[in-house]
Design an enzyme around this catalytic site. Sequence first.
Site, short mmCIF file in Angstrom:
data_model
loop_
_atom_site.label_atom_id
_atom_site.label_comp_id
_atom_site.label_asym_id
_atom_site.label_seq_id
_atom_site.Cartn_x
_atom_site.Cartn_y
_atom_site.Cartn_z
N SER A 153 60.03 55.66 25.23
CA SER A 153 59.82 54.28 25.69
C SER A 153 61.06 53.64 26.33
O SER A 153 60.96 52.52 26.84
CB SER A 153 59.36 53.41 24.52
OG SER A 153 57.98 53.55 24.31
N LYS A 181 60.78 52.13 29.77
CA LYS A 181 60.45 50.73 30.06
C LYS A 181 61.65 49.93 30.55
O LYS A 181 61.47 48.81 31.05
CB LYS A 181 59.83 50.08 28.83
CG LYS A 181 58.49 50.70 28.41
CD LYS A 181 57.87 49.95 27.25
CE LYS A 181 56.53 50.55 26.85
NZ LYS A 181 56.65 51.68 25.93
N SER A 215 57.46 46.80 22.76
CA SER A 215 57.30 48.04 23.51
C SER A 215 55.84 48.33 23.84
O SER A 215 55.38 49.47 23.79
CB SER A 215 57.90 49.22 22.72
OG SER A 215 58.02 50.36 23.52
N LYS A 271 66.33 48.77 24.47
CA LYS A 271 65.03 49.42 24.30
C LYS A 271 65.14 50.69 23.46
O LYS A 271 66.00 51.53 23.70
CB LYS A 271 64.44 49.77 25.67
CG LYS A 271 62.99 50.15 25.65
CD LYS A 271 62.11 48.95 25.34
CE LYS A 271 60.79 49.39 24.75
NZ LYS A 271 60.88 49.96 23.41
#
Length: 391
Positions: free
Chosen positions: A66, A69, A126, A232
């Site tokens: 993730s 992102k 997320s 993140k």
Amino acid sequence: MKKIVLLSIMLLCVFAMTLPVAAEEKSSDNSKANLAKGADSAILLERDTGKLLFDKNAHEKLPPASMTKIMTLLLIMEQLEKGSLKLDETVRVSERAASMGGSQIFLEAGEEMTVNDLLKGIAIASGNDASVAMAERVAGSEEEFVSLMNKKVKELKLKDTKFQNTTGLPADDHYSTAYDMAIIAKELLKYESITNYTSVYEDYLRKGQENEFWLVNTNKLVRFYPGVDGLKTGFTNEAKYCLTATAEKDGMRVIAVVMGAKTTKERNASVSEMLDYAFNKFQTNKLFKKGDVITTLRLTKAEKKKNDVVASESISTLHAKGDSVDSITTEVKMKQDLVLPIKKGDHVGTLIVKDGDKVLSESQLTVKDTIEKASYYTLMKRSLQKLVKFD
């Protein structure tokens, strides 16, 4: 024969004397690598200068999960900066976006949510569904948005990253490196308002409604490490535990990336150790903040003759703690081939930071506001003013 034996003994002594030195050098390298002993790959850099402070296998291609992102957020922030996207604009959720698995904020097909709330869903929780919904709003489809992601990779001159989706869900030929993720994060942090989202530990979507949703940040360091305000996390079985973190202390902002940690505890410990290392050893000297006026652009054929040229990002120099900064100078180089109109955000020049003759960094300069071509009326008015002055 005695001479040969004597020479052999001398050579053995010299060889033996060199062994401790080689072992010492190796030990020194290993002690540095121990900063991220719980990770397959890691990197630490200072944001403003981009200077590398530590790395471990930083160019090894690995699944970013993730952390993908970060690029998704970067493209969204670019659209907000350009004005082609508004925070209070509502986005209609497609069936495809609503069907995304993995981490999500449980969007329903046909539901409408503001860009501001979708940003929260991506940055804090997320949300894969929120990521796809925003990708479809920006580019029309996730596939087109992914093309923009890979185009941005090339613009940033990154050679070891390729994206197949906006979310980081497992996909063939979807990879990045600790170094590349740090550079993408560096670019994202030009948009300083992003930390208004990534620093939030908990919040709510649809507050007061039946389907109210509690957002909890997947990056626990925003709560437990002072100064951490992003960015993140990531996890898949293949990628293991990943994190791109950023923290600011005493005006210095650093970025730390960890990939391939076996547990969240190891991941967070590795990042915390790197942040401690940066803040204990280094300091920055802030030269300009993003948006500070650097010079003035004079254009006779523009609607406004005088136009402010500003820093496109925060600009600093990096030093070991206690070092002098007296020899630092700056130099401005403007582009010579500027064509009107010039849009806000367009590159119009470069600010070069030097220590003596050594170039420390180069940062793009942009215009504070869009510069339009002068209208016929404006040009006539200026011509008349020149005639009056001449008389």
